[in-house]
Design a protein around this motif. Structure first.
Motif, PDB file in Angstrom:
ATOM      1  N   ARG A 147     -11.372  -5.140-107.906  1.00  0.00           N
ATOM      2  CA  ARG A 147     -12.398  -4.530-107.058  1.00  0.00           C
ATOM      3  C   ARG A 147     -12.348  -3.004-107.186  1.00  0.00           C
ATOM      4  O   ARG A 147     -11.268  -2.433-107.261  1.00  0.00           O
ATOM      5  CB  ARG A 147     -12.154  -4.901-105.593  1.00  0.00           C
ATOM      6  N   ALA A 312      -4.884  -4.282-104.627  1.00  0.00           N
ATOM      7  CA  ALA A 312      -5.950  -4.673-103.692  1.00  0.00           C
ATOM      8  C   ALA A 312      -7.295  -4.201-104.223  1.00  0.00           C
ATOM      9  O   ALA A 312      -8.262  -4.942-104.223  1.00  0.00           O
ATOM     10  CB  ALA A 312      -5.681  -4.088-102.313  1.00  0.00           C
TER      11      ALA A 312
ATOM     12  N   VAL B  10      -8.981 -16.183-101.036  1.00  0.00           N
ATOM     13  CA  VAL B  10     -10.155 -15.300-101.130  1.00  0.00           C
ATOM     14  C   VAL B  10     -10.255 -14.455 -99.865  1.00  0.00           C
ATOM     15  O   VAL B  10     -10.469 -13.242 -99.904  1.00  0.00           O
ATOM     16  CB  VAL B  10     -11.448 -16.129-101.341  1.00  0.00           C
ATOM     17  N   LYS B  13      -7.726 -11.709 -99.791  1.00  0.00           N
ATOM     18  CA  LYS B  13      -8.112 -10.591-100.668  1.00  0.00           C
ATOM     19  C   LYS B  13      -9.237  -9.766-100.041  1.00  0.00           C
ATOM     20  O   LYS B  13      -9.275  -8.550-100.166  1.00  0.00           O
ATOM     21  CB  LYS B  13      -8.540 -11.124-102.038  1.00  0.00           C
ATOM     22  N   ASP B  14     -10.155 -10.462 -99.364  1.00  0.00           N
ATOM     23  CA  ASP B  14     -11.281  -9.764 -98.729  1.00  0.00           C
ATOM     24  C   ASP B  14     -10.839  -8.887 -97.565  1.00  0.00           C
ATOM     25  O   ASP B  14     -11.505  -7.923 -97.226  1.00  0.00           O
ATOM     26  CB  ASP B  14     -12.302 -10.782 -98.194  1.00  0.00           C
ATOM     27  N   GLN B  16      -8.179  -7.050 -97.141  1.00  0.00           N
ATOM     28  CA  GLN B  16      -7.165  -6.035 -97.398  1.00  0.00           C
ATOM     29  C   GLN B  16      -7.512  -4.695 -96.757  1.00  0.00           C
ATOM     30  O   GLN B  16      -8.671  -4.284 -96.735  1.00  0.00           O
ATOM     31  CB  GLN B  16      -6.987  -5.853 -98.911  1.00  0.00           C
ATOM     32  N   GLU B  72       0.442 -17.169-105.179  1.00  0.00           N
ATOM     33  CA  GLU B  72      -0.261 -15.895-105.042  1.00  0.00           C
ATOM     34  C   GLU B  72      -0.405 -15.507-103.568  1.00  0.00           C
ATOM     35  O   GLU B  72      -0.281 -14.338-103.207  1.00  0.00           O
ATOM     36  CB  GLU B  72      -1.636 -15.985-105.730  1.00  0.00           C
TER      37      GLU B  72
END
Lengths: 497, 306
Positions: A147, A312, B10, B13-14, B16, B72
């Motif tokens: 990202r 991240a 997911v 990760k979103d 963070q 993970e």
């Protein structure tokens, strides 16, 4: 109307050059090499990052039909390999065959004319009776899907597109990736940069790499008595073949390879936590083995840090990792390898009856002995599906492919025929191949660029190099259907040579 | 409906966030009065070190995860626990609790646990770590973090712990799901693994270090003025949430931890004579017997950028 080319070679790297040499030696003259770059050399023209070198001994990472007695070290750097490539181009008179700046946009089989039509960006198309797809698996660079990659305001460099104008002196450098190129770049960067942060996702098995200088006397002997050089090459070949027992298959010898890797790590890294971070959790050979004696010491330099926190996102000023810290950097080096296609094709290829190769390969590439695909007559792949070596030199595999395709092309041209591999033989070959792959380290559970997301292995050959070479020793024409070449005279296309 | 670990990954990760997302110089630090300041310093130090210990626990769990996705997830949790510790250190810095670049030292019980984790955690089974770590997280989340959110008015602190709480809720969701997953194994396998784990002296050593850690935590919390009932409510939650499904109950380790938490919250239980004695003994633990502090426990930083 001009005659079609006898052979069009797509790609001017090691494979394309080797194919051209062998075709010329067979007195097949009407050939052309189409190269999208401005120089020959392929991967070695593109990979000029500091420390770039081959991790296969030079004696083996060169063609047996183009021996070089002058290799300066056991393992050569990229500049020396590129010199070798350039020398082959000149020594074998290949330069006139090159068409630089020719980016192939499509390859289509014309059934009426029994030829391949090759289209380019910005150049007129050409026709050829046979095509050698020598575009190579390591041609397109791969940036990781992180990202914010586009938001970064500093300098970005990919290892395979090195920016030699950028001065790293006193810079804060981030290196993403610790694969084969990452472990070569980092030791060079720590020598000049103010700080180097190395972002590792998965540690690889690293084995020591001892790079001795070749003495002048040895070079003289090789030059005066070429048989000695051939002997040295054979010694390296069989030495690597023995390594296959531990690297290709999950065997007790895999433990030996792992023990060497662990010993190497223990000897070079004293801190237990750093050692743990650098210890792989998959079987040796599952991913590509790293050959380096410089990486671990470089990581422990005062100006170097290994970062194993997941990334991240990339921010305008650096890399934010999941432990909440923004690691700011003047430049990010992406040593993230190549976009190795396991399901698609390097360029759009349409064969007989309008079939599209990319569609047929959408669930994983399959070919007959990695070199030919049914429905795509007179077309041969170098480094096609399942021809990757895990333990030996790519050049050994490539040479076998070249000799095979040159024989097949000579046969077809001499008899005015079209060779198309039989579908049943191709299917049988692949069933057997995938069965054999199940027992290899590559299919032992790790994820790697060898496998598709579904775990299909379209990349590696499950055996010894000698087995691979053996299967390509001669063309079994029973495996092919043969039809007559009938050129259609009404087609007006110009062959550029 | 089956728990979707991929979807959770997911989401992780979103969600963070980074220390740089927080304005550490924003007004509000003056809300910490001198009395609170004095009590808060050791409390925050303990909290930060327990987060760091939890981080190491997740690192060990990542190595044993049965799937790549869970591996993970645990790798992220490892880093997130470190982030929480970093953020708590940054709060201490904001409140002027750090002397220059000082990183507060862990107390002896935390040191003993760090020492154990460093030596044994990678060899300890997922069944053991996967039940102990959630217990610590429940206690942290339910008592300590809640206490801070309730008692401290500093808006920056509120923002930080809102984010930490959000992360912890995902940690707990995964933790309990993994306990349930472990409970699906064949009973023969569960028994063999449990017996095997207890045959290993490292687990007994670990237990002897874990017991005083919990009682020491309780003492520190009480010293802070926190109602210890808060801690007990949080610990009860471990049993309650775990027993929503029948599978965790098949795990002897879950039953042991649940039983143990029940004993811990019963102040009248003779167990406390033993546990409090261990707290006293460990307080005198000779420091020279501790191995040097591992480098993983020295990665803490209050700097949002590096």
């Amino acid at each position: 109307m001009s005659e079609p080319l006898s052979v069009a070679i797509i790609g001017g790297g090691f494979a394309g050059i080797g194919a051209a040499i062998r075709l010329k030696q067979k007195r097949i003259d009407c050939i052309a090499i189409f190269e999208r770059g401005r120089e020959p050399g392929g991967t070695w023209r593109d990979n000029t990052y500091p420390g770039a070198a081959c991790d296969i001994p030079s004696r083996l990472y060169s063609y047996s039909f183009a021996p070089n007695p002058d290799w300066s070290h056991t393992y050569s750097g990229s500049a020396e390999i590129l010199q070798y490539i350039e020398r082959m181009v000149d020594d074998f008179g290949l330069r006139p065959l090159f068409n630089f700046g020719h980016n192939v946009s499509g390859v289509r089989w014309d059934e009426n004319a029994s030829v391949w039509e090759i289209s380019f960006d910005g150049h007129p198309p050409v026709r050829a009776r046979a095509v050698v797809m020598a575009s190579g698996p390591l041609a397109n660079v791969s940036f990781p899907s992180i990202r914010g990659l586009d938001t970064y305001e500093g300098h970005k460099i990919h290892s395979a597109r090195w920016d030699h104008d950028y001065d790293f002196t006193d810079k804060k450098v981030a290196v993403v990736g610790t694969g084969a190129s990452g472990v070569q770049i980092v030791p060079e960067l720590v020598k000049v940069a103010r700080s180097v942060k190395v972002y590792q996702r998965t540690p690889g098995w690293a084995l020591p790499r001892t790079n001795f200088a070749t003495r002048q006397a040895t070079k003289d002997v090789y030059r005066r008595f070429p048989a000695t050089q051939s002997l040295a090459r054979n010694a390296w070949f069989w030495g690597h073949e023995s390594v296959a027992l531990g690297v290709v298959w999950n065997s007790p010898l895999t433990r030996v390879v792992e023990a060497v890797g662990k010993l190497h790590l223990r000897r070079q890294v004293k801190d237990p936590w750093l050692r743990r971070q650098l210890t792989p959790d998959f079987r040796a050979g599952c991913k590509r083995l790293l050959m380096t004696s410089d990486f671990y010491p470089a990581l422990q330099k005062d100006n170097c840090t290994l970062v194993t926190w997941p990334i991240a996102r990339i921010s305008p000023k650096g890399i934010r990792t999941v432990e909440g810290i923004e690691h700011q950097a003047d430049v990010i080096v992406f040593a993230t390898g190549f976009d190795v296609s396991k399901t698609g094709t390097p360029v759009p290829i349409s064969g007989r009856d309008g079939r599209i190769l990319a569609d047929e390969w959408s669930t994983g590439a399959r070919a007959y002995k990695s070199i030919a695909v049914s429905g795509y007559p007179n077309m041969y792949f170098t480094f096609g599906p399942n021809s990757g070596p895990g333990h030996s030199s790519a050049l050994v595999y490539m040479e076998a492919q070249i000799d095979y395709l040159v024989d097949a092309i000579s046969y077809a041209l001499a008899r005015n025929s079209i060779l198309d591999v039989r579908e049943d033989r191709q299917r049988e070959y692949n069933v057997d191949l995938q069965r054999r792959l199940q027992k290899t380290t590559w299919n032992s559970g790790c994820s790697s660029w060898y496998l598709t997301e579904d775990g299909f292995n379209a990349t590696m050959f499950p055996g010894f190099a000698s087995q691979y070479v053996g299967q390509l020793k001669s063309v079994d024409y029973d495996d092919y259907t043969t039809s007559e070449y009938r050129p259609a005279e009404q087609i007006e296309l110009t062959a550029t040579v | 409906m089956a728990f979707d670990f991929d979807e959770m990954l997911v989401k992780i990760k979103d969600k963070q966030w980074a220390l740089a997302d927080i304005d550490w110089d924003a007004p509000g630090s003056e809300t910490i009065g001198p009395e609170l300041w004095t009590k808060l310093k050791p409390f925050m130090s303990d909290l930060m070190w327990i987060e760091n210990v939890g981080a190491r626990g997740f690192a060990a769990m990542a190595q044993k995860a049965p799937t790549d996705t869970l591996k993970e997830i645990y790798t992220y949790f490892h880093a997130e626990e470190q982030k929480h510790a970093n953020a708590e250190l940054a709060l201490m810095r904001r409140w002027g609790m750090l002397d220059g670049d000082e990183i507060p030292q862990p107390n002896v019980n935390v040191k003993l646990v760090i020492d154990w984790l460093d030596k044994y955690s990678d060899q300890t089974s997922l069944a053991v770590l996967g039940t102990v770590i959630p217990m610590l997280e429940v206690a942290l989340d339910g008592a300590l973090v809640k206490f801070i959110v309730d008692e401290i008015d500093d808006p920056v602190c509120q923002e930080v712990f809102k984010r930490i709480n959000s992360d912890e809720s995902r940690h707990l969701a995964v933790d309990f799901q993994v306990i349930e997953l472990l409970g699906h194994a064949k009973m023969r396998k569960i028994i063999v693994e449990t017996v095997g784990a207890w045959m290993n002296p490292s687990l007994i050593i670990g237990t002897l270090r874990y017991i005083p850690l919990l009682n020491k935590m309780r003492d520190n919390i009480v010293a802070m003025g926190v109602d210890e009932e808060r801690l007990y409510t949080a610990m009860r939650r471990f049993k309650k949430v775990g027993e929503r499904s029948e599978y965790p109950k098949r795990l002897p380790m879950f039953r042991f931890i649940s039983w143990h938490s029940g004993v811990v919250i019963n102040r009248a239980h003779p167990y406390h004579k033993f546990a409090d004695a261990l707290v006293r003994v460990t307080a005198r633990y000779p420091k020279r017997l501790l191995r040097p502090q591992p480098t993983w426990s020295k990665e803490l930083t209050y700097e949002p950028v590096a």
